[in-house]
Scaffold this active site. Structure first.
Site, PDB file in Angstrom:
ATOM      1  N   GLU A 160      83.225  50.298 -13.713  1.00  0.00           N
ATOM      2  CA  GLU A 160      83.423  49.372 -12.583  1.00  0.00           C
ATOM      3  C   GLU A 160      83.072  50.066 -11.252  1.00  0.00           C
ATOM      4  O   GLU A 160      82.192  49.638 -10.530  1.00  0.00           O
ATOM      5  CB  GLU A 160      84.855  48.822 -12.564  1.00  0.00           C
ATOM      6  CG  GLU A 160      85.106  47.818 -13.686  1.00  0.00           C
ATOM      7  CD  GLU A 160      86.543  47.345 -13.791  1.00  0.00           C
ATOM      8  OE1 GLU A 160      86.747  46.156 -14.123  1.00  0.00           O
ATOM      9  OE2 GLU A 160      87.470  48.154 -13.566  1.00  0.00           O
ATOM     10  N   ASP A 204      80.748  46.750 -17.883  1.00  0.00           N
ATOM     11  CA  ASP A 204      81.884  45.818 -17.883  1.00  0.00           C
ATOM     12  C   ASP A 204      81.234  44.464 -18.118  1.00  0.00           C
ATOM     13  O   ASP A 204      80.714  43.845 -17.185  1.00  0.00           O
ATOM     14  CB  ASP A 204      82.627  45.852 -16.542  1.00  0.00           C
ATOM     15  CG  ASP A 204      83.808  44.871 -16.543  1.00  0.00           C
ATOM     16  OD1 ASP A 204      84.568  44.869 -15.558  1.00  0.00           O
ATOM     17  OD2 ASP A 204      83.943  44.095 -17.519  1.00  0.00           O
ATOM     18  N   ASP A 237      84.889  37.244 -22.554  1.00  0.00           N
ATOM     19  CA  ASP A 237      84.787  38.713 -22.485  1.00  0.00           C
ATOM     20  C   ASP A 237      84.086  39.226 -23.743  1.00  0.00           C
ATOM     21  O   ASP A 237      83.139  40.006 -23.692  1.00  0.00           O
ATOM     22  CB  ASP A 237      86.201  39.344 -22.480  1.00  0.00           C
ATOM     23  CG  ASP A 237      86.857  39.408 -21.115  1.00  0.00           C
ATOM     24  OD1 ASP A 237      88.092  39.278 -21.063  1.00  0.00           O
ATOM     25  OD2 ASP A 237      86.126  39.590 -20.136  1.00  0.00           O
TER      26      ASP A 237
HETATM   27  P1  FBP Z   1      88.565  42.874 -15.331  1.00  0.00           P
HETATM   28  O1  FBP Z   1      87.302  43.610 -15.486  1.00  0.00           O
HETATM   29  O2  FBP Z   1      89.462  43.024 -16.491  1.00  0.00           O
HETATM   30  O3  FBP Z   1      88.369  41.499 -14.922  1.00  0.00           O
HETATM   31  O4  FBP Z   1      89.412  43.582 -14.105  1.00  0.00           O
HETATM   32  C1  FBP Z   1      88.963  43.807 -12.918  1.00  0.00           C
HETATM   33  C2  FBP Z   1      89.396  42.760 -11.879  1.00  0.00           C
HETATM   34  O5  FBP Z   1      89.522  41.496 -12.432  1.00  0.00           O
HETATM   35  C3  FBP Z   1      88.436  42.739 -10.711  1.00  0.00           C
HETATM   36  O6  FBP Z   1      87.349  41.924 -10.921  1.00  0.00           O
HETATM   37  C4  FBP Z   1      89.306  42.219  -9.598  1.00  0.00           C
HETATM   38  O7  FBP Z   1      88.883  42.605  -8.332  1.00  0.00           O
HETATM   39  C5  FBP Z   1      90.679  42.793  -9.934  1.00  0.00           C
HETATM   40  O8  FBP Z   1      90.636  43.147 -11.328  1.00  0.00           O
HETATM   41  C6  FBP Z   1      91.756  41.784  -9.715  1.00  0.00           C
HETATM   42  O9  FBP Z   1      92.967  42.406  -9.990  1.00  0.00           O
HETATM   43  P2  FBP Z   1      94.325  41.766  -9.425  1.00  0.00           P
HETATM   44  O10 FBP Z   1      94.474  40.457 -10.106  1.00  0.00           O
HETATM   45  O11 FBP Z   1      95.376  42.782  -9.796  1.00  0.00           O
HETATM   46  O12 FBP Z   1      94.163  41.647  -7.956  1.00  0.00           O
END
Ligand code: FBP
Length: 342
Positions: A285, A126, A84
């Site tokens: 996002e 992101d 990240d």
């Molecule tokens: P990040 O940008 O921190 O990765 O968060 C977004 C995300 O990872 C998305 O890519 C994904 O669709 C979602 O969160 C998954 O969330 P969960 O694990 O709660 O289903």
């Protein structure tokens, strides 16, 4: 070169055509941009270059010490993964080099970065989406939105520069680091996909003018959160099962979105009892994918309002997200809006 000869060269089967390189495509379409001064083109090139560096590091992540957490959390309290932070550094460097960008909003930075210059563009990014999949070699992505600044160049950045509605985007896109690496973007003139040709280190047009099917059979929801969903959402999931839809959930928004863009489908991250505003971030996002899906003939909402019409109040604000094939999003909305009426 006479026409016949050039056609024979173009259609020769000995050397199959590899397609239009991204640089060439950007140049050929630059006049489509309302402010066609080359800056936006350069920005897109900078994003492409940074994505190649990140792609190289993602591909060899298991061989170099960039797996796992870095021991700190971002604003959301998520454990920051080394990748990240690395991706955030790579994109920030590339985007601040040229001077086109005056301010940068990133998931990995608590406040926006004012670059104190005469740049005309604001970027929301992101850097690496799908954090939970980084260490397990599942597709992840980068999401970006580009806006024009509102305040006069050379003056301090103001909230009106940063908190712009998604409908103000001048360009948006994502990079998918998957079985192949793709860059997909729009400048308001259709959605175009480019595949990275690793041996040449270049992106080539592979998916011109992408259109999402109006309907599909795929729904992407984390059903592990079922108990925290509102009754209307549970009823919609039952409708999906009764309609013999297929459940597909990678857990990386970019990867789930990309599949549904190609095959038809709906991705939903709804409000939950834990987060009444869902999990995903509006500015870096949802807005980009909402702009892309509308350009591809699909739809994006928070269950009630068009995502691109939502006025952001804060940098990291969350929003429920319903995105994908037009008819499927409208069906899901009809369940959510039904509860509002009763
Ligand atoms: P990040 O940008 O921190 O990765 O968060 C977004 C995300 O990872 C998305 O890519 C994904 O669709 C979602 O969160 C998954 O969330 P969960 O694990 O709660 O289903």
């Amino acid at each position: 070169m006479n026409k016949a000869y050039s056609t024979s060269i173009e259609s020769s089967r000995i050397a199959h055509s590899i397609g239009t390189a991204l640089d060439r495509f950007i140049k050929n379409n630059q006049d489509e941009f309302p402010y066609a001064s080359g800056e936006l083109s350069q920005l897109l090139r900078d994003i492409a270059l940074a994505s190649k560096v990140v792609n190289r590091e993602v591909n060899k992540a298991g061989l170099i010490d960039i797996m796992g957490g870095i021991g700190s959390t971002n604003l959301a309290g998520d454990q920051q993964q080394k990748l990240d932070v690395l991706a955030n550094i790579r994109f920030t460097r590339a985007l601040t080099k040229g001077g086109e960008v005056c301010a940068l909003v990133s998931e990995e930075s608590e406040s926006f970065v004012d670059l104190n210059n005469h740049g005309q563009y604001v970027i929301a990014i992101d850097p690496l989406d799908g954090s939970s999949n980084i260490d397990v070699n599942v597709s992840i992505g980068t999401i970006f939105s580009i806006y024009r600044r509102k305040s006069a160049p050379g003056t301090p950045i103001r909230s009106e520069d940063i908190l712009q509605k998604g409908s103000e985007q001048v360009a948006a896109g994502y990079i998918l680091y998957g079985s192949s690496t793709m860059l997909v973007y729009t400048t308001g003139h259709g959605v175009h996909g480019f595949t990275h040709e690793t041996s040449l280190g270049e992106y080539f047009l592979s998916h011109p003018d992408m259109q999402i099917p109006e309907d599909g059979k795929i729904y992407s929801v984390n059903e592990g959160l079922y108990n925290s969903f509102e009754p209307a959402m549970k009823q919609y999931l039952q409708f999906c099962k009764d309609s013999s839809y297929t459940a597909r959930y990678i857990g990386s928004l970019v990867a789930d979105f990309h599949r549904n863009l190609l095959k038809g489908g709906v991705y939903i991250y709804p409000a939950t009892s834990r987060d009444a505003r869902g999990k995903l971030r509006l500015i870096y996002e949802c807005n980009a994918l909402a702009y892309l899906v509308e350009q591809a003939g699909g739809k994006a909402s928070d269950g009630r309002r068009r995502i691109l019409d939502i006025d952001p109040e804060s940098l990291h604000q969350r929003s429920p997200f319903y995105v994908g094939s037009k008819n499927m999003v409208e069906k899901a909305e009809s369940f959510i809006q039904r509860t509002a009426i009763n």
